[in-house]
Design a protein around this motif. Structure first.
Motif, PDB file in Angstrom:
ATOM      1  N   LEU A 120       5.702 -56.052  10.887  1.00 36.72           N
ATOM      2  CA  LEU A 120       4.700 -57.638  11.296  1.00 36.72           C
ATOM      3  C   LEU A 120       3.823 -57.044  11.538  1.00 36.72           C
ATOM      4  CD1 LEU A 120       8.211 -59.851  11.616  1.00 36.72           C
ATOM      5  CD2 LEU A 120       7.532 -58.818   8.778  1.00 36.72           C
ATOM      6  N   ALA A 121       3.047 -58.089  11.218  1.00 37.60           N
ATOM      7  CA  ALA A 121       2.330 -58.492  11.753  1.00 37.60           C
ATOM      8  C   ALA A 121       1.523 -59.751  11.752  1.00 37.60           C
ATOM      9  CB  ALA A 121       0.287 -57.916  11.084  1.00 37.60           C
ATOM     10  N   VAL A 122       2.017 -59.939  13.642  1.00 35.47           N
ATOM     11  CA  VAL A 122       1.924 -61.593  13.822  1.00 35.47           C
ATOM     12  C   VAL A 122       0.499 -61.569  14.577  1.00 35.47           C
ATOM     13  CG1 VAL A 122       2.590 -63.322  15.602  1.00 35.47           C
ATOM     14  CG2 VAL A 122       4.209 -61.566  14.327  1.00 35.47           C
ATOM     15  N   ARG A 123      -0.238 -62.887  13.776  1.00 33.08           N
ATOM     16  CA  ARG A 123      -1.623 -63.292  13.198  1.00 33.08           C
ATOM     17  C   ARG A 123      -2.327 -64.537  13.606  1.00 33.08           C
ATOM     18  NH1 ARG A 123      -4.548 -60.386   8.337  1.00 33.08           N
ATOM     19  NH2 ARG A 123      -6.155 -59.999   9.948  1.00 33.08           N
ATOM     20  N   THR A 142      -3.558 -61.130  17.878  1.00 30.36           N
ATOM     21  CA  THR A 142      -2.850 -60.525  17.018  1.00 30.36           C
ATOM     22  C   THR A 142      -2.015 -59.117  17.359  1.00 30.36           C
ATOM     23  OG1 THR A 142      -4.812 -60.686  15.256  1.00 30.36           O
ATOM     24  CG2 THR A 142      -3.082 -58.802  15.192  1.00 30.36           C
ATOM     25  N   TYR A 143      -0.812 -59.885  16.654  1.00 30.79           N
ATOM     26  CA  TYR A 143      -0.124 -58.778  17.483  1.00 30.79           C
ATOM     27  C   TYR A 143       1.174 -57.917  16.795  1.00 30.79           C
ATOM     28  CZ  TYR A 143      -0.429 -60.974  21.551  1.00 30.79           C
ATOM     29  OH  TYR A 143      -1.185 -61.765  22.404  1.00 30.79           O
ATOM     30  N   ALA A 155       5.732 -62.176  20.091  1.00 29.91           N
ATOM     31  CA  ALA A 155       4.749 -62.688  19.881  1.00 29.91           C
ATOM     32  C   ALA A 155       4.196 -63.995  19.543  1.00 29.91           C
ATOM     33  CB  ALA A 155       4.117 -61.729  18.178  1.00 29.91           C
ATOM     34  N   TYR A 156       5.006 -64.542  18.452  1.00 25.05           N
ATOM     35  CA  TYR A 156       4.358 -66.442  18.338  1.00 25.05           C
ATOM     36  C   TYR A 156       3.884 -67.361  19.063  1.00 25.05           C
ATOM     37  CZ  TYR A 156       4.880 -71.126  16.621  1.00 25.05           C
ATOM     38  OH  TYR A 156       4.251 -71.621  16.529  1.00 25.05           O
ATOM     39  N   ASN A 273      10.075 -54.149  27.494  1.00 28.20           N
ATOM     40  CA  ASN A 273       8.804 -54.416  28.507  1.00 28.20           C
ATOM     41  C   ASN A 273       7.983 -55.072  27.092  1.00 28.20           C
ATOM     42  OD1 ASN A 273       6.575 -55.734  29.998  1.00 28.20           O
ATOM     43  ND2 ASN A 273       6.537 -54.120  30.914  1.00 28.20           N
ATOM     44  N   LEU A 274       8.432 -56.677  27.322  1.00 25.70           N
ATOM     45  CA  LEU A 274       7.090 -56.609  25.794  1.00 25.70           C
ATOM     46  C   LEU A 274       5.790 -57.120  26.118  1.00 25.70           C
ATOM     47  CD1 LEU A 274       9.225 -59.223  24.561  1.00 25.70           C
ATOM     48  CD2 LEU A 274       9.152 -57.356  23.075  1.00 25.70           C
ATOM     49  N   ALA A 275       5.173 -57.930  27.672  1.00 28.23           N
ATOM     50  CA  ALA A 275       4.173 -57.913  27.834  1.00 28.23           C
ATOM     51  C   ALA A 275       3.373 -56.006  27.995  1.00 28.23           C
ATOM     52  CB  ALA A 275       4.154 -57.533  29.002  1.00 28.23           C
TER      53      ALA A 275
END
Length: 799
Positions: A120-123, A142-143, A155-156, A273-275
Motif C-alpha cells: 500500500l501507499a499511505v498518503r 507519504t509512506y 503509517a496512518y 522497527n517501524l520508525a
C-alpha cells in the motif's frame, strides 16, 4: 455504511472538505477518467471525520490549541518546538477501535482485489490542499510499500501527525489557514511498484512561463520521491497540445537528465522497527543514466492522459484549469498509472495580459549555472545552509544555497531573495514552492555549496531562458511591466528573431505576428555540437571524435542520424510552437566555413578561407558535394518537424543565394527531399537578389531582407572588420534604395516581403522608412518588440 471510510468510487472533487484534495482528485479520476483509458490504482480515503474522531477520543484538541497560543510562525526555534510537541501528542494517541476496524476491513478488500501480497501507499490528504491558490506541495508525509495491519495503522498515525510538520505549519500561516481547522484525511491505495520501474511529475502547462500549449513531463528511475523532492536531475519532455490533438503524436522537446540516484525499497522493511526508513537511494547504473527513463510511446501515453485530465477538470470547474500530476510505471505489470492530480497553483492565477520582463542592465563573470525556476532576478549575500539547524544565521534578502531545498525549508525560502540548490529538477516540490513564493531559484547547480562562498555577493538570473546563471556581485536590473491588452496593433506585421528554443515559451506572450527569423545554427551549435557531415561520414573521424558522437547518440539507440534529425527537428518545432499557428520562418544553416570547422569533426570537412564571410556559405553549400549529404540531414529534420510533428506554420528560408541558377538547384534538392510543396522564402541580402528580384521570385514564395549582409555587400564593407566599421551604415541611401526595390519587386509579384535586422530597432527613422514603402513585416530582436509596436502604430496613425 461506513462512518470513516470512503472508497474512490464513492468520492469526487466535490468531497474535498471530507476527504482532502488528493483523495477527492483520485476519486474524480477513478470515476470519470478510467473509462477514458486513464489507469488509476484503486483505494480508499480515511476521512476528515476520522481525523476529528481520533483527536476527540484521545482528547487532543485543547492541548494542541494551547501550543498555538501567542505563536510566532516566523520564529524558527518556536516553530520547531511547537511542531514537535503537536506531532508527539498525536503519536501518543491510539487509533479508536471503531476506526481501526473499518481501516483493516477495507485493507482486506484491497487484498481481495489485488492479491494478498498487495502493498500500500499511505498518503496525506489535507482538506485545504490542491486548491487553485495553494498546493500544499510536500507539506505532509507519504509512506510507501506498507504491508500488514500494524504497519498500516502506524503509517496512518504518522500521516495525520504530519499535519503539524514544521513546514506544514509555516505554510498554513503563510497562506492564512488556521492550523486547527485544516483536517487531515489519508489516502490508502494500491502501491504502484515504480521502485522496479520509473516515475515522475507532469504538468499540462509549462511550469516556468505559463505557456498553455504544452504538457511538461519529468521522469526518473525508481520511486518518484527523488523527482518530487529534487534530489536528482530528471529527464524532461514537452508535448505540443494543439498538434497532438490534430493527430501528430510526437515529442516536441526532450532533455536527458543525469538521474544520479534511484530510490528503491529498503531491506529494513523486514525488520520490526517501524520508525526505520522505508526507502533508500542507490546509484543509478551508468547505462540507465544515459538512457531516457521512459520511451516515446510512454511519453505520448502520459501526454494523452494529461490532456484528458485537464479537459475534464476545466469542464468540471467551468474555467481553464491547468493541472499538476504525478505518474508511476509499475515494474511488475509494465503499466503506467496516474497517482495524483491537482490544479496548478502559480500560472493559473496570473493575468494573461500582464507581461513582466526582468532585464539585467549589466553583466559580470558567470560563476555557476543550473536549471532556472521562475523568470525573475534576485541578488544578495550567499548563505550556505547544511540543514535547517543553521537557519538562525539566515537574514531577509540573503541568497539561500543548499544541497537541496525540501519543503521543510519554506520558512527560510520565503525571506530569501533567491534560492540555489545543487540537485533537483524544475518540477520538484522546492521549485513549486519557490514559484508560489515568487522567488527566482536555480536547481541542479552542481557543486554550488563548494563554488559559492559564505557572504559572497551574487546576482541570480532566471530571466535568460532555461539556464539559470549566478553572476559575480550585485548587478543592476530592471523590471518592465506591460499590459499587452492596451498595446496598439499596427498594420505592419511585427515578428521577432529567435534562435534559442529555450526562450520560445517565455516569449510566447509577446504580441507578435510570428517568428521572422529562426536561426538553425544555434540549435546545431548548442545541442547537436557535431558537424552534419561528421554524422554522415564517421569513417573519416578520429576514434575520439567517433566516441564523442556515439555518446551524444546513445539515448537515441546509438543512431547518430536519428540523434541529429530528432534534435534539430525538435529544436525548430519548439520555436514554431511558441508562435503556433503564426508563421515561423526558419533559415536553413548559414554557418561560415570557419564556424563549421569548430563543430565536432568539422575540421575534416571545411576549407580554410581568407574571407569566409563571402566564401563557402549559404545556398552554395546545399548542392555541393562537400556538404550535400549534410543538407539532406537538415531537410529530413525539417520534413519531420513540418509533416510528422505537425508544424505546418514553418516556412523555410534559403540564405545567401547568389544566382538564379543556384536558386533552382536548391529548389530541386528540396523537392527531392520531400519539401517541394513547403512555402520557401529567399534571404534577400545580395545586390543580385534585388537586381533580379522578379527572376528569383519565380523560384521562391517571398523574401526576407537581411540588412546586415545587404549593407555589407552594397557598400563593400566587411562587417567583421573593425577597421572599416565606421563605413558600415544601414541608413545609407544606397542601402535604402536596395531595400525599396526589393519590397517593390515583391509587391509586383504579389509575394511576401519582410525584413529581419537590427536597423528598425536601433533607428526609428529606418522603421518609419519601412512603413512608408509598405513592407509587409519586420522582424526584430525580442527586447525591441514592445517599443517598436508602439512606435510603428504611431507612425501609421500619422500617415
Amino acid at each position: 455504511m461506513s462512518a470513516f471510510i470512503k472508497w474512490f468510487k464513492e468520492i469526487g472533487i466535490k468531497d474535498t472538505d471530507e476527504v482532502g484534495g488528493k483523495n477527492a482528485s483520485l476519486g474524480e479520476m477513478y470515476n470519470h477518467l478510467t473509462p477514458l483509458g486513464v489507469n488509476v490504482p484503486n483505494g480508499f480515503a480515511v476521512t476528515a471525520t476520522a481525523y476529528r474522531h481520533y483527536l476527540d477520543v484521545n482528547n487532543l484538541w485543547e492541548p494542541i490549541a494551547k501550543l498555538f497560543e501567542n505563536f510566532n510562525p516566523d520564529d524558527i526555534d518556536e516553530l520547531k518546538a511547537v511542531g514537535k510537541a503537536a506531532r508527539g501528542l498525536i503519536m501518543k494517541g491510539e487509533v479508536p477501535e471503531d476506526l481501526k476496524k473499518e481501516i483493516l476491513s477495507s485493507y482486506a478488500k484491497l487484498k481481495e482485489e489485488y492479491g494478498d501480497d498487495v502493498s500500500l501507499a499511505v498518503r496525506s490528504s489535507a482538506t485545504a490542499e490542491d486548491s487553485p491558490t495553494a498546493s500544499f506541495a510536500g507539506q505532509n508525509e507519504t509512506y510507501l510499500n506498507i504491508k500488514g495491519d500494524d504497519n498500516l495503522l502506524w503509517a496512518y498515525k504518522m500521516c495525520i501527525a504530519s499535519n503539524f510538520t514544521d513546514r506544514s505549519i509555516s505554510y498554513k500561516y503563510t497562506h492564512n489557514f488556521d492550523p486547527l481547522k485544516v483536517y487531515l484525511s489519508a489516502v490508502i491505495m494500491k502501491m504502484v511498484r515504480s521502485d522496479l520501474g520509473s516515475s515522475g511529475v507532469m504538468f499540462s502547462i509549462d511550469t516556468e512561463t505559463g505557456f498553455k500549449d504544452v504538457v511538461f513531463i519529468n521522469a526518473a528511475w525508481g520511486l518518484g520521491e527523488n523527482v518530487v523532492q529534487g534530489t536528482i536531475d530528471p529527464d524532461s519532455f514537452f508535448i505540443h497540445k494543439p498538434t497532438f490533438k490534430k493527430g501528430h503524436k510526437a515529442v516536441l522537446k526532450r532533455k536527458r537528465g543525469n538521474k544520479e540516484k534511484t530510490m528503491v525499497f529498503s531491506d529494513k522493511l523486514e525488520t520490526a522497527n517501524l520508525a526505520e526508513q522505508f526507502t533508500k537511494n542507490i546509484k543509478t547504473p551508468i547505462d540507465k543514466k544515459m538512457q531516457f527513463a521512459i520511451t516515446d510511446e510512454e511519453v505520448l501515453q502520459l501526454a494523452d492522459w494529461a490532456i484528458k485530465i485537464e479537459e475534464h477538470y476545466t469542464e468540471v470547474n467551468g474555467h481553464y484549469t491547468p493541472m499538476d500530476m504525478e505518474w508511476a510505471k509499475d515494474g511488475v505489470d509494465g503499466k503506467l498509472y496516474m497517482v495524483q492530480a491537482r490544479p496548478e497553483t502559480v500560472h493559473s492565477q496570473e493575468s494573461i495580459n500582464e507581461f513582466e520582463i526582468y532585464k539585467l542592465k549589466e553583466r559580470s563573470n558567470v560563476i555557476l549555472t543550473g536549471n532556472a525556476v521562475g523568470e525573475k532576478i534576485g541578488a544578495g549575500k550567499v548563505k550556505i545552509l547544511k540543514s535547517m539547524a543553521e537557519a538562525d544565521k539566515f537574514e531577509k534578502g540573503d541568497v539561500l544555497v543548499a544541497t537541496t531545498t525540501s519543503p521543510d525549508w519554506e520558512p527560510v525560502m520565503k525571506i530569501a531573495s533567491a534560492i540555489i540548490t545543487e540537485t533537483g529538477g524544475r518540477t520538484c516540490h522546492a521549485a513549486i514552492v519557490s514559484r508560489e513564493l515568487g522567488k527566482p531559484a536555480i536547481v541542479g547547480a552542481k557543486n554550488a555549496t563548494k563554488i559559492l562562498k559564505e557572504n559572497q555577493e551574487v546576482t541570480v538570473s532566471c530571466a535568460e531562458g532555461e539556464v539559470g546563471k549566478v553572476y559575480e556581485g550585485i548587478l543592476d536590473f530592471e523590471i518592465e511591466k506591460v499590459d499587452i491588452s492596451k498595446l496598439p496593433r499596427p498594420k505592419t506585421k511585427i515578428m521577432m528573431n529567435l534562435g534559442n528554443p529555450e526562450l520560445s515559451f517565455s516569449l510566447a506572450k509577446l504580441p507578435v505576428d510570428g517568428i521572422g527569423l529562426a536561426r538553425m545554427e544555434f540549435i546545431i551549435n548548442t545541442y547537436i555540437k557535431a558537424h552534419p557531415m561528421a554524422i554522415k561520414h564517421p569513417e573519416i573521424l578520429s576514434d575520439t571524435e567517433r566516441a564523442l558522437i556515439d555518446e551524444l547518440a546513445f539515448p537515441y539507440n546509438g543512431e547518430p542520424e536519428d540523434f541529429f534529425i530528432k534534435t534539430l527537428s525538435e529544436g525548430v518545432a519548439t520555436l514554431a510552437a511558441g508562435v503556433y499557428p503564426k508563421k515561423c520562418i526558419v533559415r536553413m544553416s548559414d554557418f561560415k566555413s570557419n564556424e563549421y570547422a569548430n563543430l565536432l569533426g568539422g575540421r575534416h570537412f571545411e576549407p580554410v578561407e581568407e574571407n569566409p564571410m563571402i566564401g563557402f556559405r549559404g545556398a552554395a553549400r546545399y548542392t555541393h558535394p562537400n556538404y550535400k549529404d549534410g543538407f539532406e540531414l537538415e531537410c529530413k529534420a525539417m520534413k519531420r518537424a513540418i509533416f510528422d510533428m505537425g508544424f505546418e506554420n514553418i516556412v523555410l528560408m534559403i540564405p545567401f543565394c547568389r544566382r538564379v541558377e543556384e536558386a533552382k538547384r536548391v529548389k530541386e534538392i528540396l523537392t527531392q527531399n520531400g519539401l517541394g510543396d513547403v512555402e520557401t522564402y529567399m534571404m534577400c541580402e545580395i545586390p543580385n537578389n534585388v537586381i533580379l528580384i522578379d527572376e528569383f521570385l519565380d523560384v521562391f514564395d517571398g523574401i526576407s531582407i537581411g540588412t546586415n549582409d545587404l549593407t555589407q555587400l552594397t557598400l563593400g564593407v566587411d562587417r567583421d572588420s573593425q577597421i572599416v566599421a565606421f563605413d558600415y551604415e544601414e541608413r545609407d541611401e544606397g542601402v535604402k534604395k536596395m531595400v525599396k526595390m526589393a519590397v517593390e519587386g515583391a509587391k509586383r509579384n504579389k509575394k511576401y516581403s519582410g525584413l529581419c535586422g537590427q536597423a528598425p530597432s536601433d533607428y526609428p527613422e529606418f522603421a518609419e522608412f519601412l512603413v512608408n514603402i509598405g513592407i509587409e513585416s519586420m522582424s526584430l530582436n525580442p527586447d525591441s518588440v514592445l517599443k517598436i509596436i508602439k512606435d510603428i502604430a504611431e507612425m501609421e496613425n500619422k500617415k
